[in-house]
Design an enzyme around this catalytic site. Sequence first.
Site, PDB file in Angstrom:
ATOM      1  N   GLU A  98       0.994  -0.972   0.044  1.00 37.27           N
ATOM      2  CA  GLU A  98       0.091   0.028   0.152  1.00 37.27           C
ATOM      3  C   GLU A  98       0.892   1.376  -0.068  1.00 37.27           C
ATOM      4  O   GLU A  98       1.620   1.410   0.834  1.00 37.27           O
ATOM      5  CB  GLU A  98      -0.852   0.044   1.194  1.00 37.27           C
TER       6      GLU A  98
ATOM      7  N   ASP B 176      -5.462   8.501  10.802  1.00 35.51           N
ATOM      8  CA  ASP B 176      -4.156   7.951  11.006  1.00 35.51           C
ATOM      9  C   ASP B 176      -3.593   8.521  12.339  1.00 35.51           C
ATOM     10  O   ASP B 176      -3.888   9.554  12.828  1.00 35.51           O
ATOM     11  CB  ASP B 176      -3.031   8.495   9.991  1.00 35.51           C
TER      12      ASP B 176
END
Lengths: 253, 595
Positions: free
Chosen positions: A45, A56
């Site tokens: 990824e 995140d």
Amino acid sequence: MNRIDQKLAQSSNVLSIYFTAGFPNLNDTVPTLINLEKSGVDLIEIGLPFSDPLADGPTIQASSTQALANGMSTQVLFDQLENIRASVQVPLIIMGYINPVLQYGVERFLQACQRIGIDGLILPDLPLEIYTSQYQELFEQYNIHLIQLITPQTSEARINAIDQVSKGFIYMVSTAATTGNTGVFSDEQQEYFKRIAAMNLKNKQLIGFGIHNKETFDCATNYQSGGIIGSDFVRYVSEHGIDHLEKYTKKYR
Amino acid sequence: MKIKVCGMRNPDNIEDISQLDIQFMGHIFYEKSVRNVTQKLPEKNGSHKRIGVFVNAPYEQILETVYFQSLDGVQLHGNEEVALLKKLHSAFPNLILIKTFSITANFNFEETLPYEGFAEYFLFDTHGLHPGGNGITFNWELLDQWQSRTPYILSGGIAMQHTHAIKQLKNKPDVLDINSKFESSAGIKNTALIQQFIQEMKSKYSADEAGFYGEFGGAFVPEMLYPNVQSLKESYKKLIQEPSFQEDYKKLLQDYVGRPTPLYFSKRLSAQYGAKIYLKREDLCHTGAHKINNTIGQILLAQRLGKKRIIAETGAGQHGVATATVCALMGLECVVYMGEIDMARQAPNVARMKMLGATVKPATSGSKTLKDATNEAIRDWIANPTDTFYIIGSVVGPAPYPEMVAEFQSVISEEIKKQLLEQEQRNTPDYVIACVGGGSNAAGAFYHFIEDESVQLIAAEAGGLGADTAHTAATTFRGTVGVIHGSKTLLMQTEDGQITEPYSISAGLDYPGVGPLHAHLFQTKRAKFFSINDDEALAAGLNLCKKDGIIPAIESSHALAVLEKMTFKKEDVVVVNLSGRGDKDLETYINYFGF
């Protein structure tokens, strides 16, 4: 056949690694990909950095801030990846947030992905309803899989709805948290892994958030088809650079 | 506009219609009506209010029916006297009382006067052979001659074909009462037709089911937040309509916040600008700004949802203080995220929050200001999905927040309407002016005037050092369409889609986005946007100090500065929303003017 589907058809303990494009240095993107493939990673990824990455944790946000400061952008990433399929064969996914994709133009973004050989996208802030009503046709036209997330709080009905629309795999968020947790998987989390496995979904599942050693990786592949490592890897490259990634990946095999 | 479906009696049909977005359902208790209810109604399913319609019924019969049929309100459709309304009110203080008047060509609207203050609504129906249900409309132009503190329900022969005419009414009803023109047979309503009517009557300025105002809004949230956002969306409208909620909310606004805030006529500003200038004094709210209208609403909601922990983001600290205040009031744990740079700039507000028992957590990521504080609050919410309620401070964030916050702030324009009627004998101004950062005070000041295009809505954005410089927060001038904090809107960003840091001397206006409602008002040209630079705002603020003895917040000074840029007619009624007081900005004023 999309490379993600091929890989998942062959392997039941997929090792997937996330890294932030343009980090630690702007031109580290391609060598990181080559070195990750060499070190035996099954799926990669590529993080497209965003100024406000709200799903995140601090490690990945710091790497994104650094990558942006290094000069990373959507166009720079596509330029770097232009000939990537001459050297890297594993399935590639771009993970980012919807806003930079909207600014680039969704169709133009998908065209670039198809031309380069990107197999899928993960866009956490593009929810199921908006995807199906506005973008699904385009994604299918360019054969780019949109990987969707589920969490321990996702209802069974919604998991089924996501499974119907999903292609590639379902990204199982292991816990109610942002990325970057460092512990073991609790009994409760393992119950969740079992529960999802028992649903016999049409899509295979990979587990992400909280995988950082062999124990957590094995636990994930016990129930699901693989695990995704993000923050732990980003932390590693920020300390050790990108030259000897096999030293990092061997801890999972 | 709210919808009342009247003449319901069939249990299956009641169930079907209950699923629609209606606010009232009427049941007739009058023997001579073909829609007379003779049996016990099924248990209510839906958030609408259940209204019983009576024609000259004795008090005891009404009383019994209210109990037996669990009515939320009573509509008196005959020649009932005021005394009956008083009696019913003392028996059931929460009962909604509606008084009907049959309108003839020479109806004298003074007949309604004795009922003012005793009926929650007046219902105007066509005068016909029967006390109601004649299925014909009356001449709606008659309504233009009538003005009142009491909102009205329009009734009598309303059909699908009238949607356009209703929207054109000068004196708009609060509620539309529909009945026979939506029936397939007497007492049986056509669900699809009513659904279509509701859809057509929906404002083009309100959010749709998915929370979009035109192309703006929605809920662009990661799956981790989906259950939270969804459960809020499903529950909030129902919860805030509950009488106990409304009672608590209104009581706190009155006794704790100090509402209604005055609508103050400024003689000297009026002379200066050549119009009738009114100031809506939100600066007199407890904690010094309008922000608390919203935090009171959201904390009551959080309590009802059983949440134990409150989180919030804050820029300058005003919303943080308003949140810490209501958390102290309710005894709930409070965590406020604030950019590290803002904490240093706004130390007194950090201290206030701490004194109120809140934990202030610095946001150290990104640019370390409001947008990063918002990111941190959202992350906290992701990590604490079950016990935590996120009180957002403006009309931003994922749906349903923009809609919900606007509704809590709408008390501002609700009061303006009533106060204008008393002071100017009209309930709409010619202009409403408010500053916009995220846009909550403007949303509240515009709210009840959005539908009425005769009212000009004016928004003042922070131009900073100039909308054409890099140091600005003029989002509609410089922004482009994108997604920020879960909502699609206009925002300041790079070509690559990275969100940039805005600048304004006013800490409350330097948000890189704007609420989706405002993006929609801008795009449809319903509101006019001005970009006000730092120096223009500060000059306007100082002008108010000298002219009226009021030190305004620098945010509000941006709204005042618009007056300089407009040309008014002498009789124009202009309302400027004075969103906050300037004590918090003293240092900025001192540094700027060198006092």
